[in-house]
Scaffold this motif. Structure first.
Motif, PDB file in Angstrom:
ATOM      1  N   SER A  70       0.831  -1.209   0.000  1.00  0.00           N
ATOM      2  CA  SER A  70       0.000   0.000   0.000  1.00  0.00           C
ATOM      3  C   SER A  70       0.868   1.263   0.000  1.00  0.00           C
ATOM      4  CB  SER A  70      -0.947   0.004   1.197  1.00  0.00           C
ATOM      5  OG  SER A  70      -0.213  -0.035   2.408  1.00  0.00           O
ATOM      6  N   VAL A  71       1.981   1.250   0.712  1.00  0.00           N
ATOM      7  CA  VAL A  71       2.906   2.388   0.720  1.00  0.00           C
ATOM      8  C   VAL A  71       3.557   2.531  -0.657  1.00  0.00           C
ATOM      9  CG1 VAL A  71       5.034   3.307   1.727  1.00  0.00           C
ATOM     10  CG2 VAL A  71       3.294   2.272   3.202  1.00  0.00           C
ATOM     11  N   HIS A  72       3.922   1.411  -1.259  1.00  0.00           N
ATOM     12  CA  HIS A  72       4.484   1.412  -2.607  1.00  0.00           C
ATOM     13  C   HIS A  72       3.518   2.113  -3.575  1.00  0.00           C
ATOM     14  CE1 HIS A  72       6.632  -0.767  -6.038  1.00  0.00           C
ATOM     15  NE2 HIS A  72       5.553  -0.261  -6.617  1.00  0.00           N
ATOM     16  N   LEU A  73       2.232   1.780  -3.486  1.00  0.00           N
ATOM     17  CA  LEU A  73       1.232   2.408  -4.364  1.00  0.00           C
ATOM     18  C   LEU A  73       1.143   3.912  -4.127  1.00  0.00           C
ATOM     19  CD1 LEU A  73      -1.658  -0.214  -4.331  1.00  0.00           C
ATOM     20  CD2 LEU A  73      -0.063   0.279  -6.204  1.00  0.00           C
ATOM     21  N   TRP A  74       1.215   4.329  -2.869  1.00  0.00           N
ATOM     22  CA  TRP A  74       1.159   5.768  -2.578  1.00  0.00           C
ATOM     23  C   TRP A  74       2.399   6.484  -3.101  1.00  0.00           C
ATOM     24  CZ3 TRP A  74      -2.890   8.532  -2.000  1.00  0.00           C
ATOM     25  CH2 TRP A  74      -4.049   7.957  -1.489  1.00  0.00           C
ATOM     26  N   VAL A  75       3.554   5.855  -3.045  1.00  0.00           N
ATOM     27  CA  VAL A  75       4.770   6.452  -3.621  1.00  0.00           C
ATOM     28  C   VAL A  75       4.598   6.581  -5.135  1.00  0.00           C
ATOM     29  CG1 VAL A  75       7.233   6.079  -4.062  1.00  0.00           C
ATOM     30  CG2 VAL A  75       6.297   5.671  -1.775  1.00  0.00           C
ATOM     31  N   ASP A  76       4.076   5.536  -5.778  1.00  0.00           N
ATOM     32  CA  ASP A  76       3.819   5.601  -7.222  1.00  0.00           C
ATOM     33  C   ASP A  76       2.866   6.749  -7.560  1.00  0.00           C
ATOM     34  OD1 ASP A  76       5.458   3.418  -7.681  1.00  0.00           O
ATOM     35  OD2 ASP A  76       3.817   2.007  -8.045  1.00  0.00           O
ATOM     36  N   ARG A  77       1.790   6.874  -6.790  1.00  0.00           N
ATOM     37  CA  ARG A  77       0.824   7.967  -7.033  1.00  0.00           C
ATOM     38  C   ARG A  77       1.493   9.331  -6.880  1.00  0.00           C
ATOM     39  NH1 ARG A  77      -2.731   4.620  -3.372  1.00  0.00           N
ATOM     40  NH2 ARG A  77      -3.801   3.252  -4.845  1.00  0.00           N
ATOM     41  N   ALA A  78       2.343   9.455  -5.875  1.00  0.00           N
ATOM     42  CA  ALA A  78       3.058  10.722  -5.660  1.00  0.00           C
ATOM     43  C   ALA A  78       3.941  11.041  -6.861  1.00  0.00           C
ATOM     44  CB  ALA A  78       3.881  10.655  -4.371  1.00  0.00           C
ATOM     45  N   THR A 111      -2.378   3.081 -10.629  1.00  0.00           N
ATOM     46  CA  THR A 111      -2.306   2.822  -9.186  1.00  0.00           C
ATOM     47  C   THR A 111      -3.588   3.162  -8.445  1.00  0.00           C
ATOM     48  OG1 THR A 111      -1.328   4.996  -8.787  1.00  0.00           O
ATOM     49  CG2 THR A 111       0.183   3.147  -9.107  1.00  0.00           C
ATOM     50  N   SER A 112      -4.498   3.854  -9.074  1.00  0.00           N
ATOM     51  CA  SER A 112      -5.736   4.253  -8.396  1.00  0.00           C
ATOM     52  C   SER A 112      -6.963   3.642  -9.050  1.00  0.00           C
ATOM     53  CB  SER A 112      -5.875   5.781  -8.397  1.00  0.00           C
ATOM     54  OG  SER A 112      -4.794   6.373  -7.738  1.00  0.00           O
TER      55      SER A 112
END
Length: 133
Positions: A70-78, A111-112
């Motif tokens: 989940s953190v990996h996905l948030w980094v990708d979104r950022a 990612t979203s």
């Protein structure tokens, strides 16, 4: 194919490392340096980070699995947001604007919008987890 089809395995095997290679190679192939050094090096630096992040993520291709998916996905979104913001902050134009615009939108969508939930999708999975009194 369901709307949310990018599973953890698809993300790990088919997206993470190929995208990292594109981020490292494309700036040179597209000659993004002609648009300015930021246009070239933003991609290269992100590509290096994109090689390291999946190695540290708790998913099938992770080597040292210390970062939750989940953190990996948030980094990708950022990264997607940074790419879109870079269009305006650095006044990218031409191929650099297209490159960062397309990548930014693709990362955010992948990612979203298209990202599959890690929860059981079937009603039976949800029913089996309920406590029966």
């Amino acid at each position: 194919m369901p709307f949310r089809f990018v599973t953890k395995n698809i993300h790990a095997y088919l997206i993470d490392y190929p995208v990292a290679v594109v981020l490292l190679v494309a700036p040179f192939a597209l000659k993004l340096g002609q648009s300015g050094q930021v246009a070239m090096w933003l991609s290269v630096i992100t590509g290096v980070a994109a090689l390291i992040l999946p190695m540290l993520t708790n998913h099938p291709t992770g080597i040292i699995r210390v970062i939750p998916y989940s953190v990996h996905l948030w980094v990708d979104r950022a990264v997607g947001v940074v790419f879109l913001a870079a269009l305006f902050v650095f006044s990218f134009s031409g191929i650099a604007a297209w490159y960062y615009g397309v990548l930014g939108v693709a990362v955010i969508l992948t990612t979203s919008v298209f990202n599959a939930s890690e929860q059981p999708a079937s009603p039976l999975g949800a029913m089996n987890s309920r406590k029966v009194v």
